[in-house]
Motif scaffolding. Structure first.
Motif, short mmCIF file in Angstrom:
data_model
loop_
_atom_site.label_atom_id
_atom_site.label_comp_id
_atom_site.label_asym_id
_atom_site.label_seq_id
_atom_site.Cartn_x
_atom_site.Cartn_y
_atom_site.Cartn_z
N SER A 137 0.83 -1.21 0.00
CA SER A 137 0.00 0.00 0.00
C SER A 137 0.86 1.26 0.00
N ARG A 140 2.04 3.10 -3.29
CA ARG A 140 1.20 4.10 -3.93
C ARG A 140 1.49 5.50 -3.39
N PRO A 143 6.24 6.00 -4.42
CA PRO A 143 6.69 5.12 -5.51
C PRO A 143 8.22 5.18 -5.69
#
Length: 269
Positions: A137, A140, A143
């Motif tokens: 998670s 996101r 990156p």
């Protein structure tokens, strides 16, 4: 958040809930046995009571699953390892386990040593699932972050090492292996603490100060145990476990804040 759960996490999470359910049921039946000593039921009544408890447990789990998140996995990790260690301590109180060491709870000389070893092993599986879930998670949000990759590798190694400590208890035949694996846990935690400023550049100053305080306490405990001889082995192991475990939980709470920021409310008086 539930969509972030992958096929790799499903067996671990399911087994973790099964272990927690088993511990709760075993505790409830133990309490009932202490309260109603000598009481017995026929097959039909026993089956009905067990079916009722099972249905309540299933409904409880069904209400928890839709709320599955990294914070919930963190709480499951805490519940499994803490309940397993406490159960092992209670079942071995008559053997005066504290006169030996904390690892005695998982040896073949202890009563129900599988509780302690299984708690460590399942805690490592939950930790692996939590790390995989959390960092999948976080990709996101950050990156292509090398720092997060290094942090993920270190936490994965920590989880694997924790499982190996449970898989290889402190029996006489593998004493050196168990001691070496347990020592690696301390080195990994110290490495995470000393490198946390680089691994999480925007970490708060308060967390940084707490991390340094915990590292200093770990080093002080090592000196008091190894050099001065003030602390016993059991006292040193419990202190090191509590400090390392507390810092690890705080780290996961900081990582969870990136995904689920806590909303603070101000009240003007």
């Amino acid at each position: 958040m539930v969509e972030a759960v992958s096929w790799r996490n499903l067996p671990t999470v399911a087994l973790a809930f099964a272990l927690i359910g088993f511990m709760l049921m075993a505790g409830l039946f133990w309490i009932a046995g202490q309260l109603f000593k000598g009481a017995s039921f026929d097959l039909v009544t026993s089956t009905a009571l067990f079916a009722l408890m099972t249905s309540v447990e299933i409904q409880t789990i069904n209400s928890i699953v839709p709320q599955l998140s990294s914070r919930l996995l963190t709480n499951i990790f805490i519940a499994v390892i803490v309940s397993g260690v406490i159960l092992a301590m209670i079942s071995n109180q008559n053997l005066y386990w504290w006169k030996h060491n904390l690892s005695f709870l998982g040896t073949d000389k202890a009563n129900d040593s599988w509780e302690f070893n299984l708690a460590l092993f399942f805690s490592s599986l939950i930790l692996l699932a939590l790390v995989d879930y959390l960092f999948a998670s976080l990709k996101r949000v950050f990156p292509k972050s090398r720092q997060l990759l290094v942090l993920r590798i270190l936490l994965t190694l920590l989880a694997v090492d924790l499982g190996m400590v449970g898989a290889f208890p402190n029996n006489l035949a593998i004493h050196s292996l168990h001691t070496r694996l347990a020592g690696y846990l301390i080195f990994l935690v110290l490495g995470l603490i000393f490198g946390i400023r680089w691994l999480l550049p925007d970490i708060s100053r308060d967390f940084q100060r707490i991390s340094w305080m915990i590292a200093a306490a770990l080093l002080a405990g090592e000196i008091l145990f190894q050099v001065i001889g003030y602390l016993s082995l059991t006292a040193f192991e419990i202190m090191a476990f509590l400090l390392a475990f507390s810092w690890l939980v705080m780290l996961f709470e900081r990582l969870n804040d990136y995904l689920e920021p806590i909303q603070n409310q101000r009240y003007v008086i």
